[in-house]
Scaffold this motif. Structure first.
Motif, PDB file in Angstrom:
ATOM      1  N   GLU A 167       0.850  -1.192   0.000  1.00  0.00           N
ATOM      2  CA  GLU A 167       0.000   0.000   0.000  1.00  0.00           C
ATOM      3  C   GLU A 167       0.884   1.240   0.000  1.00  0.00           C
ATOM      4  O   GLU A 167       1.754   1.397   0.852  1.00  0.00           O
ATOM      5  N   SER A 168       0.654   2.125  -0.970  1.00  0.00           N
ATOM      6  CA  SER A 168       1.372   3.388  -1.069  1.00  0.00           C
ATOM      7  C   SER A 168       0.404   4.531  -0.770  1.00  0.00           C
ATOM      8  O   SER A 168      -0.721   4.536  -1.284  1.00  0.00           O
ATOM      9  N   ALA A 169       0.836   5.482   0.052  1.00  0.00           N
ATOM     10  CA  ALA A 169      -0.012   6.623   0.421  1.00  0.00           C
ATOM     11  C   ALA A 169       0.565   7.909  -0.160  1.00  0.00           C
ATOM     12  O   ALA A 169       1.783   8.134  -0.120  1.00  0.00           O
ATOM     13  N   PHE A 170      -0.314   8.750  -0.699  1.00  0.00           N
ATOM     14  CA  PHE A 170       0.090  10.001  -1.324  1.00  0.00           C
ATOM     15  C   PHE A 170      -0.792  11.128  -0.801  1.00  0.00           C
ATOM     16  O   PHE A 170      -1.905  10.905  -0.342  1.00  0.00           O
ATOM     17  N   GLU A 171      -0.287  12.356  -0.894  1.00  0.00           N
ATOM     18  CA  GLU A 171      -1.101  13.518  -0.540  1.00  0.00           C
ATOM     19  C   GLU A 171      -0.863  14.628  -1.551  1.00  0.00           C
ATOM     20  O   GLU A 171       0.192  14.707  -2.186  1.00  0.00           O
ATOM     21  N   GLY A 172      -1.860  15.485  -1.699  1.00  0.00           N
ATOM     22  CA  GLY A 172      -1.752  16.603  -2.616  1.00  0.00           C
ATOM     23  C   GLY A 172      -3.050  17.376  -2.686  1.00  0.00           C
ATOM     24  O   GLY A 172      -3.992  17.121  -1.930  1.00  0.00           O
ATOM     25  N   LEU A 173      -3.105  18.323  -3.602  1.00  0.00           N
ATOM     26  CA  LEU A 173      -4.317  19.107  -3.820  1.00  0.00           C
ATOM     27  C   LEU A 173      -5.152  18.381  -4.862  1.00  0.00           C
ATOM     28  O   LEU A 173      -4.656  18.038  -5.937  1.00  0.00           O
ATOM     29  N   ALA A 174      -6.420  18.120  -4.536  1.00  0.00           N
ATOM     30  CA  ALA A 174      -7.254  17.313  -5.423  1.00  0.00           C
ATOM     31  C   ALA A 174      -8.519  18.054  -5.809  1.00  0.00           C
ATOM     32  O   ALA A 174      -8.988  18.942  -5.095  1.00  0.00           O
ATOM     33  N   VAL A 175      -9.063  17.678  -6.955  1.00  0.00           N
ATOM     34  CA  VAL A 175     -10.372  18.167  -7.376  1.00  0.00           C
ATOM     35  C   VAL A 175     -11.337  17.008  -7.214  1.00  0.00           C
ATOM     36  O   VAL A 175     -11.066  15.887  -7.646  1.00  0.00           O
ATOM     37  N   THR A 176     -12.446  17.245  -6.539  1.00  0.00           N
ATOM     38  CA  THR A 176     -13.375  16.164  -6.218  1.00  0.00           C
ATOM     39  C   THR A 176     -14.798  16.529  -6.599  1.00  0.00           C
ATOM     40  O   THR A 176     -15.182  17.690  -6.638  1.00  0.00           O
ATOM     41  N   GLU A 177     -15.575  15.496  -6.871  1.00  0.00           N
ATOM     42  CA  GLU A 177     -17.015  15.661  -7.114  1.00  0.00           C
ATOM     43  C   GLU A 177     -17.696  14.349  -6.763  1.00  0.00           C
ATOM     44  O   GLU A 177     -17.300  13.286  -7.257  1.00  0.00           O
ATOM     45  N   LYS A 178     -18.706  14.432  -5.896  1.00  0.00           N
ATOM     46  CA  LYS A 178     -19.464  13.251  -5.487  1.00  0.00           C
ATOM     47  C   LYS A 178     -18.540  12.150  -4.972  1.00  0.00           C
ATOM     48  O   LYS A 178     -18.667  10.990  -5.327  1.00  0.00           O
ATOM     49  N   LEU A 182      -9.299  13.206  -8.162  1.00  0.00           N
ATOM     50  CA  LEU A 182      -7.947  13.023  -8.653  1.00  0.00           C
ATOM     51  C   LEU A 182      -7.128  14.230  -8.248  1.00  0.00           C
ATOM     52  O   LEU A 182      -7.678  15.300  -7.986  1.00  0.00           O
ATOM     53  N   PHE A 183      -5.835  14.047  -8.231  1.00  0.00           N
ATOM     54  CA  PHE A 183      -4.989  15.182  -7.914  1.00  0.00           C
ATOM     55  C   PHE A 183      -5.092  16.238  -9.006  1.00  0.00           C
ATOM     56  O   PHE A 183      -5.330  15.939 -10.172  1.00  0.00           O
TER      57      PHE A 183
END
Length: 245
Positions: A167-178, A182-183
């Motif tokens: 398992e790899s974990a990432f963080e960043g600024l994302a655009v989301t809907e419902k 995705l980043f």
């Protein structure tokens, strides 16, 4: 005793520049979007990154209108503006998301209720985990890169005292809907690429191929679709503030 007031008036030589400051057509705003994407990627400070993300979303969100008028000026028959924008949204989900973010931002200061009622896409901090199962003997290599994010860490997935995956974990600024997301970087790159190809078609005197297609929203990055379906097919799970909205 009277006080004399002297006014200095500067004489402007030559023609005045328009309020657009040299950005006169769709190719100019496309270049502006590319510059803003570079600025967004180059800043690490959260406030600066948020500022550039907002500017980038606004610019890309308006590219559709500039592209439409550019095509009309090139003599290409495009129909009405509303239908043109709607077809673009049906052809590329990145374009649709960024357009909605731009529209929401425009109305945010005049009425917060509008933003809450229409429940449009959001941009915010997000964490994403990628789980890899059923790896072959020679395939035990964890995923260490996701566009637009920073690697937080990697861990083994253990069941019955045996390693069954990674398992790899990432963080960043994302655009989301419902609850899908995705980043931000690849979403913007996808939308910029869409409008870049469209502008090239128009300048060649042709309608873009997507304008005559009656298709559902296509997202080459896999943003569209249910969250559970995405996780089953790609092993991707969203967590953090952006995914929980």
């Amino acid at each position: 005793m009277a006080t004399a007031i002297l006014l200095s008036i500067a004489k402007v030589e030559g023609p005045m520049q328009s309020i657009r400051l040299g950005l006169e057509a769709a190719p100019d705003f496309l270049a502006k979007a590319r510059r803003e994407l570079l600025r967004f990627k180059s800043f690490e400070d959260s406030a600066d990154k948020a500022d550039h993300a907002l500017n980038l979303a606004l610019t890309i969100g308006q590219l559709g209108k500039w592209t439409y008028h550019h095509g009309i000026e090139q003599g290409v028959s495009l129909g009405g503006l509303f239908a043109f924008i709607e077809r673009a949204h049906n052809s590329n989900a990145s374009v649709k998301l960024l357009h909605k973010i731009a529209g929401t931002t425009k109305h945010h200061t005049s009425s917060r209720r509008i933003v809450l009622e229409i429940k449009v896409s959001e941009v915010g901090p997000c964490q994403l985990t990628i789980q890899q199962f059923d790896l072959g003997i020679d395939d035990w290599q964890p995923q260490t890169h996701v566009a637009g994010s920073r690697l937080l860490g990697i861990r083994s997935l253990i069941k019955d005292n045996e390693i069954v995956g990674l398992e790899s974990a990432f963080e960043g600024l994302a655009v989301t809907e419902k609850r899908n997301g995705l980043f931000f970087d690849p979403v913007c790159e996808d939308a910029i690429g869409f409008w870049s190809k469209t502008i090239l078609e128009l300048e060649a005197g042709r309608q873009p191929p997507w304008l005559s297609c009656r298709t559902s929203t296509i997202h080459p990055l896999g943003l569209a679709g249910g969250r559970k379906g995405r996780e089953r097919s790609s092993g991707v799970a969203m967590s953090g503030s952006a995914a929980q909205r």
